[in-house]
Design a protein around this motif. Structure first.
Motif, PDB file in Angstrom:
ATOM      1  N   ASN A  16       0.773  -1.443  -0.294  1.00 27.28           N
ATOM      2  CA  ASN A  16       0.365   0.233   0.103  1.00 27.28           C
ATOM      3  C   ASN A  16       1.010   0.942   0.037  1.00 27.28           C
ATOM      4  O   ASN A  16       2.164   1.113  -0.358  1.00 27.28           O
ATOM      5  N   SER A  17       0.112   1.983  -0.212  1.00 22.04           N
ATOM      6  CA  SER A  17       0.628   3.437   0.034  1.00 22.04           C
ATOM      7  C   SER A  17       0.228   4.695   0.999  1.00 22.04           C
ATOM      8  O   SER A  17      -0.928   4.354   1.756  1.00 22.04           O
ATOM      9  N   LEU A  18       1.107   5.684   1.390  1.00 23.76           N
ATOM     10  CA  LEU A  18       0.717   6.546   2.254  1.00 23.76           C
ATOM     11  C   LEU A  18       1.532   7.634   1.136  1.00 23.76           C
ATOM     12  O   LEU A  18       3.024   7.991   1.168  1.00 23.76           O
ATOM     13  N   ARG A  19       1.175   8.906   1.748  1.00 24.44           N
ATOM     14  CA  ARG A  19       2.005  10.454   1.766  1.00 24.44           C
ATOM     15  C   ARG A  19       2.160  10.987   3.440  1.00 24.44           C
ATOM     16  O   ARG A  19       1.021  11.532   3.958  1.00 24.44           O
ATOM     17  N   LEU A  20       3.162  11.778   3.885  1.00 21.01           N
ATOM     18  CA  LEU A  20       4.168  11.928   4.585  1.00 21.01           C
ATOM     19  C   LEU A  20       4.173  14.082   4.330  1.00 21.01           C
ATOM     20  O   LEU A  20       4.299  13.989   2.897  1.00 21.01           O
ATOM     21  N   SER A  21       3.943  14.948   5.122  1.00 19.83           N
ATOM     22  CA  SER A  21       3.377  16.174   4.958  1.00 19.83           C
ATOM     23  C   SER A  21       4.081  16.695   5.792  1.00 19.83           C
ATOM     24  O   SER A  21       4.649  16.263   6.650  1.00 19.83           O
ATOM     25  N   CYS A  22       5.849  17.843   5.545  1.00 16.48           N
ATOM     26  CA  CYS A  22       6.109  18.510   5.993  1.00 16.48           C
ATOM     27  C   CYS A  22       5.816  19.848   5.910  1.00 16.48           C
ATOM     28  O   CYS A  22       6.918  20.789   4.870  1.00 16.48           O
ATOM     29  N   VAL A  23       5.516  21.012   6.978  1.00 14.50           N
ATOM     30  CA  VAL A  23       4.599  21.954   6.500  1.00 14.50           C
ATOM     31  C   VAL A  23       5.925  22.634   7.860  1.00 14.50           C
ATOM     32  O   VAL A  23       6.237  22.499   8.746  1.00 14.50           O
ATOM     33  N   ALA A  24       6.779  23.653   7.346  1.00 13.68           N
ATOM     34  CA  ALA A  24       7.920  24.699   7.485  1.00 13.68           C
ATOM     35  C   ALA A  24       7.524  26.013   7.579  1.00 13.68           C
ATOM     36  O   ALA A  24       6.392  26.574   7.027  1.00 13.68           O
ATOM     37  N   SER A  25       7.667  26.172   9.383  1.00  9.93           N
ATOM     38  CA  SER A  25       7.396  27.860   9.372  1.00  9.93           C
ATOM     39  C   SER A  25       8.782  28.176   9.732  1.00  9.93           C
ATOM     40  O   SER A  25      10.119  27.787  10.028  1.00  9.93           O
ATOM     41  N   GLY A  26       9.405  29.863   9.275  1.00  8.55           N
ATOM     42  CA  GLY A  26      10.401  30.205   9.964  1.00  8.55           C
ATOM     43  C   GLY A  26      11.515  30.584   9.304  1.00  8.55           C
ATOM     44  O   GLY A  26      12.968  30.535   9.402  1.00  8.55           O
ATOM     45  N   ILE A  27      11.776  29.492   7.486  1.00  9.73           N
ATOM     46  CA  ILE A  27      12.372  28.995   6.762  1.00  9.73           C
ATOM     47  C   ILE A  27      12.142  29.469   5.436  1.00  9.73           C
ATOM     48  O   ILE A  27      10.752  29.964   5.230  1.00  9.73           O
ATOM     49  N   ARG A  28      13.043  30.458   4.908  1.00 13.51           N
ATOM     50  CA  ARG A  28      12.849  30.990   3.356  1.00 13.51           C
ATOM     51  C   ARG A  28      13.209  29.896   2.946  1.00 13.51           C
ATOM     52  O   ARG A  28      13.553  29.406   1.792  1.00 13.51           O
ATOM     53  N   PHE A  29      11.599  29.617   2.716  1.00 12.39           N
ATOM     54  CA  PHE A  29      10.878  27.963   2.228  1.00 12.39           C
ATOM     55  C   PHE A  29      11.758  28.225   0.919  1.00 12.39           C
ATOM     56  O   PHE A  29      12.313  26.619   0.528  1.00 12.39           O
ATOM     57  N   GLY A  30      11.710  28.049   0.206  1.00 12.46           N
ATOM     58  CA  GLY A  30      12.467  28.588  -1.510  1.00 12.46           C
ATOM     59  C   GLY A  30      13.465  28.314  -1.544  1.00 12.46           C
ATOM     60  O   GLY A  30      13.557  27.551  -3.457  1.00 12.46           O
ATOM     61  N   PHE A  31      14.271  28.841  -0.671  1.00 12.47           N
ATOM     62  CA  PHE A  31      15.714  29.211  -0.761  1.00 12.47           C
ATOM     63  C   PHE A  31      16.435  27.563  -0.053  1.00 12.47           C
ATOM     64  O   PHE A  31      17.572  27.159   0.038  1.00 12.47           O
ATOM     65  N   ALA A  32      15.331  26.617   0.530  1.00  7.93           N
ATOM     66  CA  ALA A  32      16.381  25.962   1.471  1.00  7.93           C
ATOM     67  C   ALA A  32      15.812  24.983   0.787  1.00  7.93           C
ATOM     68  O   ALA A  32      15.239  24.010  -0.661  1.00  7.93           O
ATOM     69  N   VAL A  33      17.256  23.410   0.836  1.00  8.48           N
ATOM     70  CA  VAL A  33      16.759  22.168   0.827  1.00  8.48           C
ATOM     71  C   VAL A  33      16.137  20.939   2.141  1.00  8.48           C
ATOM     72  O   VAL A  33      16.578  21.734   2.903  1.00  8.48           O
ATOM     73  N   PHE A  34      15.002  20.504   1.433  1.00 12.76           N
ATOM     74  CA  PHE A  34      14.821  19.390   2.830  1.00 12.76           C
ATOM     75  C   PHE A  34      15.465  18.096   2.018  1.00 12.76           C
ATOM     76  O   PHE A  34      15.371  17.553   1.241  1.00 12.76           O
ATOM     77  N   SER A  35      15.375  17.664   3.481  1.00 14.76           N
ATOM     78  CA  SER A  35      15.058  15.559   2.856  1.00 14.76           C
ATOM     79  C   SER A  35      14.293  15.096   4.127  1.00 14.76           C
ATOM     80  O   SER A  35      14.076  15.492   5.397  1.00 14.76           O
ATOM     81  N   TRP A  36      14.044  13.601   4.173  1.00 10.04           N
ATOM     82  CA  TRP A  36      13.350  13.095   4.135  1.00 10.04           C
ATOM     83  C   TRP A  36      14.503  11.983   4.928  1.00 10.04           C
ATOM     84  O   TRP A  36      15.118  11.560   4.457  1.00 10.04           O
ATOM     85  N   HIS A  37      14.166  11.798   6.760  1.00  8.44           N
ATOM     86  CA  HIS A  37      15.504  10.722   6.864  1.00  8.44           C
ATOM     87  C   HIS A  37      14.528   9.828   7.822  1.00  8.44           C
ATOM     88  O   HIS A  37      12.442   9.776   7.961  1.00  8.44           O
ATOM     89  N   ARG A  38      14.780   8.215   8.023  1.00  7.05           N
ATOM     90  CA  ARG A  38      13.918   7.446   8.704  1.00  7.05           C
ATOM     91  C   ARG A  38      14.718   6.693   9.554  1.00  7.05           C
ATOM     92  O   ARG A  38      15.857   6.310   9.820  1.00  7.05           O
ATOM     93  N   GLN A  39      14.241   6.030  10.552  1.00  5.08           N
ATOM     94  CA  GLN A  39      15.638   5.619  11.629  1.00  5.08           C
ATOM     95  C   GLN A  39      14.501   4.853  12.850  1.00  5.08           C
ATOM     96  O   GLN A  39      13.090   4.990  13.475  1.00  5.08           O
ATOM     97  N   SER A  40      14.824   3.798  12.536  1.00  2.00           N
ATOM     98  CA  SER A  40      13.905   2.052  12.611  1.00  2.00           C
ATOM     99  C   SER A  40      14.827   1.606  14.077  1.00  2.00           C
ATOM    100  O   SER A  40      15.752   1.879  14.702  1.00  2.00           O
ATOM    101  N   PRO A  41      14.220   0.605  15.334  1.00  2.00           N
ATOM    102  CA  PRO A  41      14.989   0.966  16.516  1.00  2.00           C
ATOM    103  C   PRO A  41      15.774  -0.196  16.284  1.00  2.00           C
ATOM    104  O   PRO A  41      15.662  -1.729  15.531  1.00  2.00           O
ATOM    105  N   GLY A  42      16.928   0.178  17.144  1.00  2.00           N
ATOM    106  CA  GLY A  42      18.791  -0.519  16.940  1.00  2.00           C
ATOM    107  C   GLY A  42      19.324  -0.186  15.605  1.00  2.00           C
ATOM    108  O   GLY A  42      19.924  -0.708  15.816  1.00  2.00           O
ATOM    109  N   LYS A  43      18.828   0.736  14.464  1.00  3.86           N
ATOM    110  CA  LYS A  43      19.214   1.616  13.950  1.00  3.86           C
ATOM    111  C   LYS A  43      19.610   2.738  13.561  1.00  3.86           C
ATOM    112  O   LYS A  43      18.596   3.812  14.230  1.00  3.86           O
TER     113      LYS A  43
END
Length: 111
Positions: A16-43
């Motif tokens: 199946n599928s999911l869509r994650l969202s990240c709303v940013a504030s206090g940043i000059r959004f258009g100039f910024a680099v964004f990334s998604w990271h993940r962490q699972s237990p023990g890793k």
């Protein structure tokens, strides 16, 4: 004050599928680099995908062809579309920009 707020996590079945969202504030959004990271237990936390201000994207090999990162500069929002989810995608997913991190959103892939 910089804030990154994730949403969209949950429990889904493999394939199946999911869509994650990240709303940013206090940043000059258009100039910024964004990334998604993940962490699972023990890793260690790992990079999943990143998108530059020029909309150029990069992905971890483990998610290429399944995940898509995108951004909507008008809404100060970064998305992570996750398709064909696998059990090994189970983790807490974090939005990142510069030195800032969101609080994370749990994604659990299980039948």
């Amino acid at each position: 004050q910089v804030q990154l707020k994730e949403s969209g996590g949950g429990l889904v079945q493999p394939g199946n599928s999911l869509r994650l969202s990240c709303v940013a504030s206090g940043i000059r959004f258009g100039f910024a680099v964004f990334s998604w990271h993940r962490q699972s237990p023990g890793k260690e936390r790992e990079l999943v995908a990143a998108i530059g201000s020029n909309f150029i994207t990069t992905y971890a090999d483990s998610v290429k062809g399944r995940f898509t990162i995108s951004r909507d500069n008008a809404k100060n929002t970064v998305f992570l579309q996750m398709n064909s989810l696998k059990s090994e995608d189970t983790a807490v997913y974090y939005c990142h920009c510069g030195v800032y991190w969101g609080q994370g959103t749990q994604v659990t892939v299980s039948s």
